[in-house]
Structures are given as structure tokens and as C-alpha cells.
Write an enzyme that holds these catalytic residues in place. Structure first.
Site, PDB file in Angstrom:
ATOM      1  N   GLU A  44       0.693  -1.136   0.104  1.00  0.00           N
ATOM      2  CA  GLU A  44       0.059   0.199   0.032  1.00  0.00           C
ATOM      3  C   GLU A  44       0.840   1.278  -0.046  1.00  0.00           C
ATOM      4  O   GLU A  44       1.841   1.346   0.692  1.00  0.00           O
ATOM      5  CB  GLU A  44      -0.863  -0.100   1.142  1.00  0.00           C
ATOM      6  CG  GLU A  44      -1.845   1.109   1.501  1.00  0.00           C
ATOM      7  CD  GLU A  44      -2.713   1.054   2.840  1.00  0.00           C
ATOM      8  OE1 GLU A  44      -3.515   1.693   2.777  1.00  0.00           O
ATOM      9  OE2 GLU A  44      -2.392  -0.033   3.450  1.00  0.00           O
ATOM     10  N   LYS A 126      -8.719   2.792  -2.304  1.00  0.00           N
ATOM     11  CA  LYS A 126      -9.317   2.166  -1.356  1.00  0.00           C
ATOM     12  C   LYS A 126     -10.735   2.253  -0.977  1.00  0.00           C
ATOM     13  O   LYS A 126     -11.139   3.634  -0.930  1.00  0.00           O
ATOM     14  CB  LYS A 126      -8.304   2.296  -0.001  1.00  0.00           C
ATOM     15  CG  LYS A 126      -8.409   1.600   1.246  1.00  0.00           C
ATOM     16  CD  LYS A 126      -7.180   2.086   2.176  1.00  0.00           C
ATOM     17  CE  LYS A 126      -7.014   1.377   3.262  1.00  0.00           C
ATOM     18  NZ  LYS A 126      -5.728   1.667   4.306  1.00  0.00           N
ATOM     19  N   TYR A 132      -9.643   4.339  13.211  1.00  0.00           N
ATOM     20  CA  TYR A 132      -9.591   4.085  14.678  1.00  0.00           C
ATOM     21  C   TYR A 132      -7.980   3.832  15.022  1.00  0.00           C
ATOM     22  O   TYR A 132      -7.324   3.696  14.038  1.00  0.00           O
ATOM     23  CB  TYR A 132     -10.330   2.932  14.966  1.00  0.00           C
ATOM     24  CG  TYR A 132      -9.971   1.664  13.891  1.00  0.00           C
ATOM     25  CD1 TYR A 132      -9.005   0.694  14.202  1.00  0.00           C
ATOM     26  CD2 TYR A 132     -10.538   1.540  12.689  1.00  0.00           C
ATOM     27  CE1 TYR A 132      -8.716  -0.135  13.358  1.00  0.00           C
ATOM     28  CE2 TYR A 132     -10.295   0.487  11.868  1.00  0.00           C
ATOM     29  CZ  TYR A 132      -9.345  -0.130  12.038  1.00  0.00           C
ATOM     30  OH  TYR A 132      -8.880  -1.281  11.256  1.00  0.00           O
ATOM     31  N   CYS A 162      -5.669  -3.088   1.898  1.00  0.00           N
ATOM     32  CA  CYS A 162      -5.548  -3.340   3.302  1.00  0.00           C
ATOM     33  C   CYS A 162      -6.912  -3.332   3.984  1.00  0.00           C
ATOM     34  O   CYS A 162      -7.637  -4.511   4.093  1.00  0.00           O
ATOM     35  CB  CYS A 162      -4.667  -2.156   3.890  1.00  0.00           C
ATOM     36  SG  CYS A 162      -4.047  -2.461   5.588  1.00  0.00           S
ATOM     37  N   LYS A 195      -0.323  -9.468  16.426  1.00  0.00           N
ATOM     38  CA  LYS A 195      -1.243  -9.240  15.166  1.00  0.00           C
ATOM     39  C   LYS A 195      -1.028  -9.998  14.262  1.00  0.00           C
ATOM     40  O   LYS A 195      -1.808 -10.438  13.299  1.00  0.00           O
ATOM     41  CB  LYS A 195      -0.952  -7.664  14.836  1.00  0.00           C
ATOM     42  CG  LYS A 195      -1.846  -7.320  13.982  1.00  0.00           C
ATOM     43  CD  LYS A 195      -1.595  -5.814  13.592  1.00  0.00           C
ATOM     44  CE  LYS A 195      -2.842  -5.403  12.529  1.00  0.00           C
ATOM     45  NZ  LYS A 195      -2.360  -3.879  12.100  1.00  0.00           N
ATOM     46  N   GLY A 332      22.619   7.992  27.835  1.00  0.00           N
ATOM     47  CA  GLY A 332      23.053   7.989  29.343  1.00  0.00           C
ATOM     48  C   GLY A 332      23.025   6.367  29.588  1.00  0.00           C
ATOM     49  O   GLY A 332      21.833   5.644  29.642  1.00  0.00           O
ATOM     50  N   SER A 334      23.455   3.947  32.849  1.00  0.00           N
ATOM     51  CA  SER A 334      23.290   4.178  34.423  1.00  0.00           C
ATOM     52  C   SER A 334      23.838   2.970  34.895  1.00  0.00           C
ATOM     53  O   SER A 334      24.136   3.156  36.326  1.00  0.00           O
ATOM     54  CB  SER A 334      21.809   4.622  34.716  1.00  0.00           C
ATOM     55  OG  SER A 334      20.932   3.520  34.348  1.00  0.00           O
ATOM     56  N   GLY A 335      23.434   1.756  34.182  1.00  0.00           N
ATOM     57  CA  GLY A 335      23.704   0.585  34.775  1.00  0.00           C
ATOM     58  C   GLY A 335      22.418  -0.222  35.081  1.00  0.00           C
ATOM     59  O   GLY A 335      22.516  -1.363  35.675  1.00  0.00           O
ATOM     60  N   GLY A 336      21.309   0.681  35.173  1.00  0.00           N
ATOM     61  CA  GLY A 336      20.152   0.034  35.176  1.00  0.00           C
ATOM     62  C   GLY A 336      19.473  -0.584  34.159  1.00  0.00           C
ATOM     63  O   GLY A 336      20.175  -0.700  32.940  1.00  0.00           O
ATOM     64  N   ASN A 409      15.427  15.777  40.914  1.00  0.00           N
ATOM     65  CA  ASN A 409      15.209  15.942  39.662  1.00  0.00           C
ATOM     66  C   ASN A 409      16.410  16.709  38.632  1.00  0.00           C
ATOM     67  O   ASN A 409      16.425  16.730  37.599  1.00  0.00           O
ATOM     68  CB  ASN A 409      13.772  16.839  39.342  1.00  0.00           C
ATOM     69  CG  ASN A 409      12.491  15.923  39.374  1.00  0.00           C
ATOM     70  OD1 ASN A 409      12.720  14.643  39.524  1.00  0.00           O
ATOM     71  ND2 ASN A 409      11.447  16.464  39.917  1.00  0.00           N
ATOM     72  N   GLU A 438       6.883   3.708  33.564  1.00  0.00           N
ATOM     73  CA  GLU A 438       7.094   4.937  34.152  1.00  0.00           C
ATOM     74  C   GLU A 438       6.247   6.085  33.440  1.00  0.00           C
ATOM     75  O   GLU A 438       5.903   7.151  34.026  1.00  0.00           O
ATOM     76  CB  GLU A 438       8.710   5.197  33.834  1.00  0.00           C
ATOM     77  CG  GLU A 438       9.306   4.176  34.608  1.00  0.00           C
ATOM     78  CD  GLU A 438      10.953   4.500  34.167  1.00  0.00           C
ATOM     79  OE1 GLU A 438      11.808   3.656  34.862  1.00  0.00           O
ATOM     80  OE2 GLU A 438      11.395   5.081  33.185  1.00  0.00           O
TER      81      GLU A 438
END
Length: 584
Positions: A44, A126, A132, A162, A195, A332, A334-336, A409, A438
Site C-alpha cells: 500500500e 481504497k 480508529y 488493506c 497481530k 546515558g 546508568s547501569g540500570g 530532579n 514510568e
């Protein structure tokens, strides 16, 4: 039965790059013709890329697309490819006014054309326009009212785009009425988790309803938040799978189909289901028997859940970086777990030599986190440096009195400022490491860890982050490679390390619990009472719902990231920022 050798070109178009996309159509058509294809199909809007969004409203772009289509037809013929019909999607316009939709003649349309003999032999738009989720096609397009049927090598091939098969009736029912031997559907169907199974059941059902073989070709690659997974499929009239392309890679699927001979004498203009008018094109070619060496249909193996999601994240990240003209990324480290996963995705997407990471420890950064960041760099071979932020942090605190959350912060914002400075200096694109959990509850710092041009794990819940990290390490071991993510990064309690001994559960419910509530509230659109009725603690639900509702302004300022869930933050979920409704 006549034999038709069909080629489905599962390619990666770039939005707005008409010249490149035309080159790709020619290149893949050549490969298909060399393989003996008698009919070639592209996805398409392959000529313009998809979705074009409000570019569709620019007349100059519409006319450029139409002009490129005509040039493409001539070019295919000039390169000796003109005798094989090619179906390709493009951006077109209506020839007539559409009073029902209050749209004038010349309004944009999502179109496809058949190119043959150096000419555009048929065009159609089409019929069903999705409006939606991530789709806004009624904003841009007016629907078509034709069922195009091309007769090639003695077989009647009905064409659709489609959404035409995602809705009941329409071109599927009309194809049966027209007695088509093949229903060929070109697609720009974005990826979301699971899907591929949904798509398979759809094409099986529609093939049975159309009473003929159905061939479904889809694009791959990424476009901003959307990722396309290919997964092109051919199923028989009985719904059985004949062939299937691999996911997340460009691929040419060529196969021989034994199809019923054209027998219908229906004429142009015949009124079919849903007000569709039959439009026929005779492209010639004698019906032929199956060749002595029939091409074996390929059915590519399916990816596991984790492998599929990983491929989507990698594809989306690679596409965003490369299609926007960048060669390298910066983040960055961070080690996380979040930054470790983003770094690993980036390495898989564009190569370790193009990934630059910075450790920016503060007074609260643990030794194990600094060590884990350096360990990941050694494991993957990416570029790594350390720039402590403690002197900058102390200078700020000396200039102004900050405590509590403001002090926490500040560390994140210093890191964001430093990353953007390095980005400006060295030309890397910054990746943001925030995850969906988060972002949902606002557990992120504006202009700090939200800094960046792209968020690879923006649509991935924290509990899934851990699953993906383990899967990626296991996959490395299976290949005989070094696992990229240190085991300590996966097993230690998540922490932002912005105050002494901080862990995420100081501020949030356990991630498995949090993600279960978020999945119901965000993906499932369940209200507070329904979630409580499902057995969740009312106090937890009230807290989570409140956090989600009050963090909308933060999510609006977060960069885009690849959509992998049913409902992502961005194109899918659009709620007002200023909103006093608080019952979920």
C-alpha cells in the site's frame, strides 16, 4: 487449471522519497521477473511511503505522486519489464466530487494502480477507510467505489487495499460476485503484539468468503511510531496457508498458483455489493499449465513473542535513525535495566560502532551501577565514557537552595543537558530510556530522562523489559555470543538512584502489580470500578488511576517511540491534558 506465477514484494518504502521508492519498485520487479513472475505486487502506498499523514493535503505532493506513477510505468517498460503487470500503491486524487463526504473533486485518495506495457492501465482507491487506533484516513481521503479485476494469463484477479478486507462485505464479497480466481490485497498494516495471529485468521476467513485464493502483501520497516512487520501471506480458497514471508525483513515471495480459469462475462459497470462497480482490464497472456519445475511455496517460521517484540523495537529504532539522516546514537548508561536494554537495542539496530554511551554518576550512584554500565560497554563493544555530574550538581546547590524532589530532579536534568550538549557537539541523536510503566504514572523527569529524539522502549512495560533482557541474553548464548546485559543489571532492584538507598518500590507498587493494573486501564480501557471488581486492591487502583490521569502533560512532551502494544501513548491514546474527570 491455469498457472500464475505471483511475486509479492515485501519492501520498506520511505515516506516522501518518491525517487528512492521508484528505484526500489524497479529493482524488486527486476528480481521478480528474473524469477519468472507473471504478476508482481507491492505494498500500500509503496510509491509515497505510508502513512503520509497531512502530506496528503498538499496538492504538490499529490501531483508529484501521480507524476511519479506515470514515470514509473514508462521506466519499467524501458528497462524491459513492461510486459509483466505490476500493482503498486500511490497517493492519488478523486476525479469526481463526493457529496456524501462533502469533499470536492480532486480530493486525496489512497490509491493503487496496475502498470503494464509502459502505461497505467487501471487506477482505484481504497474502499474502506480506517478511522480508529493509529488510523485517521477519513481526515485525508475519500473512498473508492470500484472493484478492479484484471485478467492476466487467463485468470481474473480482483484487487483490494488493506482495510478493504478488515471490514465485512465490500471488495471481499464483490470478488466472489465477480467470480475472481485470485484476490490480491496490498497492505500497510502496522505491527502490534500478536497481530500476526490475528492477521492470519483474517486472511483465512476472507479467502473462504471470497471463494478464491487470497494473496496479502505487507510492507516492512518503520515510520515514526509505526513499525511494519511484513508477514505477507497466501492462502487457498479453503483457508489453508500456501506461503508466508518472514517477519521484519524485506523479502520477495515468488510462487506458482494453480487458479481457476476466467469464466465470467460480467461487463464493466456492473453494480456489486456495497455499491462497488466492476471495472475490468484485459492484460493478455495465454493461460499456461504449471511449469515442469513448480516453485515450492515457502512458509517462513514464526518468531517467539519476545523475538517478535525485539525485532519490532530494533526495526523501529533503525528506521528512525537512518531515515532521519543520522548515523549514530547517544544515551546515558546508568547501569540500570532500562538504559541497558536501550543500548542493546541500539547495538542490534545500527551496530556497536555507532552507539555512544555516557555514564554520569552523582553522589548517589552505587559502585555496582557504575560497574554494570562499564561491563555492558565491554560486552557489546560500544563507545563509553564517564562524565561525573557531582561538580555541576554542587554548583547548582551552591547557587540555590533545593531539597527533596527538586534536588532529585536536578540530577536528571543535568544529565539531560549534558547529553544534549554532546549531541550538538558530536552529531549523535539522543535516545530516551523511559519505559511505558514510568510514562504511564509520570515516574520520569521532564527535560531530564525524557530528553531525546526517540524512545525505543516507550511502549514496553517494565515487567516485559526484564523478560526481553533475559531473552536477549539467552539468544546471545544460543548463537555462541557474549550476552550483552550484565546479570546484576537484571537481578538488582530497579532504582533511579537520586537519593540514598532509593528503589522504585518506594514510590510505586511492585511492577508486576502496577503493570497488571495499567494494562487494564490503558490497553483495556477499563474504568476504576471494573478493575477493582476484577480483584485488585481499591487503594492501589485509585492511586494508579490518579497517577496516570495527572501525567498526561508529561507524556505529550516525550519523544516518539515504536508502537508494539495494542494501545500506545501517542497515535493510539489521545486524552485531554486539562481534564477534571477522575473516576477512570
Amino acid at each position: 487449471m491455469p498457472n500464475l506465477r505471483l511475486a509479492l514484494s515485501q519492501i520498506d518504502p520511505w515516506v516522501g522519497d518518491l525517487a528512492r521508492n521508484s528505484d526500489e519498485v524497479v529493482r524488486w520487479t527486476k528480481q521478480a521477473v528474473e524469477a519468472g513472475a507473471q504478476l508482481v505486487a507491492f505494498p500500500e502506498m509503496a510509491l509515497t511511503g505510508y502513512p503520509v499523514e497531512d502530506l496528503a493535503l498538499r496538492r504538490s505532493f499529490v501531483e508529484a505522486s501521480r507524476g511519479a506513477l506515470v514515470e514509473l510505468a514508462g521506466r519499467l517498460a524501458a528497462e524491459g519489464l513492461g510486459e509483466v503487470p505490476v500493482v503498486v500503491g500511490y497517493l492519488g486524487r478523486s476525479e469526481h466530487a463526493s457529496p456524501r463526504f462533502n469533499r470536492p473533486a480532486g480530493s486525496p485518495q489512497n490509491c493503487a494502480a496496475v502498470l503494464h506495457g509502459g502505461e497505467v492501465v487501471t487506477r482505484f482507491a481504497k474502499h474502506h477507510l480506517p478511522n480508529y487506533g493509529v488510523f485517521d484516513e477519513f481526515r485525508w481521503f475519500v473512498p473508492g467505489d470500484q472493484l478492479p479485476v484484471v485478467r492476466v494469463h487467463g485468470v481474473d484477479v480482483a484487487l483490494a487495499i488493506c482495510e478493504d478486507i478488515w471490514q465485512d462485505g465490500g471488495r471481499v464479497t464483490a470478488a466472489r460476485e465477480a467470480e475472481a480466481g485470485l484476490l490480491l490485497v496490498i497492505n500497510g498494516s502496522p505491527y502490534e503484539r500478536n497481530k500476526d495471529d490475528q492477521r492470519l485468521e483474517l486472511v483465512r476467513r476472507r479467502a473462504v468468503e471470497a471463494g478464491c485464493t487470497l494473496a496479502y502483501v505487507n510492507m516492512v520497516g518503520g515510520q515514526d511510531e509505526l513499525v511494519f512487520d511484513g508477514d505477507s501471506i497466501v492462502v487457498g480458497a479453503d483457508g489453508e496457508v500456501i506461503a508466508r514471508s518472514p517477519q521484519f525483513e524485506e523479502h520477495l515471495l515468488v510462487l506458482d498458483l494453480d487458479l481457476p480459469p476466467a469464466s465470467s462475462d460480467h461487463t464493466d459497470g456492473l453494480l456489486l455489493s456495497d455499491g462497488l462497480h466492476l471495472v475490468r482490464s484485459e492484460l493478455g497472456g495465454e493461460p499456461g499449465p504449471a511449469p515442469a519445475e513448480k516453485l515450492t511455496a515457502e512458509v517462513a517460521p514464526r518468531l517467539s513473542d519476545e523475538a517478535e517484540i525485539w525485532a519490532a523495537l530494533v526495526s523501529g529504532t533503525r528506521a528512525y535513525v537512518e531515515k532521519n539522516g543520522f548515523r549514530s546514537v547517544l544515551l546515558g548508561l546508568s547501569g540500570g535495566i532500562d538504559s541497558a536494554l536501550v543500548a542493546s537495542i541500539a547495538v542490534d539496530a545500527i551496530g556497536a560502532e555507532n552507539v555512544y554511551c555516557v555514564s554520569m554518576p552523582s553522589r548517589y550512584s552505587s559502585e555496582h551501577s557504575k560497574g554494570d554500565a562499564a561491563d555492558l560497554a565491554r560486552r557489546t563493544g560500544l563507545h563509553f565514557r564517564t562524565v561525573p555530574i557531582a561538580p555541576m550538581f554542587d554548583a547548582y546547590l551552591a547557587a540555590t537552595e533545593l531539597t527533596g524532589l527538586a534536588e532529585e530532579n536536578l540530577q536528571s536534568r543535568l544529565r539531560g543537558t549534558l547529553l544534549m550538549a554532546i549531541s550538538n557537539q558530536e552529531g549523535h541523536i539522543v535516545l530516551a530510556p523511559g519505559n511505558k510503566s514510568e510514562l504511564a504514572v509520570g515516574y520520569s523527569t521532564l527535560y531530564g530522562d525524557s530528553v531525546g529524539a526517540f524512545g525505543p522502549i516507550k511502549d514496553v512495560y517494565k515487567s516485559l523489559i526484564f523478560r526481553l533482557a533475559r531473552w536477549r541474553n539467552e539468544e546471545a548464548e544460543r548463537r555462541g555470543e557474549v550476552p550483552p546485559i550484565p546479570e546484576n543489571t537484571i537481578t538488582k532492584p530497579p532504582s533511579a538512584e537520586l537519593r540514598p538507598d532509593q528503589v522504585d518500590t518506594d514510590s510505586l507498587p511492585d511492577y508486576d502489580l502496577l503493570d497488571s493494573v495499567l494494562d487494564r486501564y490503558i490497553e483495556g480501557d477499563e474504568g476504576r470500578d471494573a478493575i477493582v471488581a476484577a480483584g485488585f486492591d481499591p487503594a492501589v487502583v485509585d492511586r494508579v488511576v490518579r497517577l496516570v490521569d495527572t501525567a498526561e502533560y508529561k507524556r505529550r512532551q516525550y519523544p516518539p517511540g515504536p508502537k508494539v502494544s495494542v494501545k500506545n501513548f501517542g497515535r493510539d491514546r489521545r486524552l485531554p491534558i486539562t481534564n477534571r474527570w477522575r473516576r477512570g
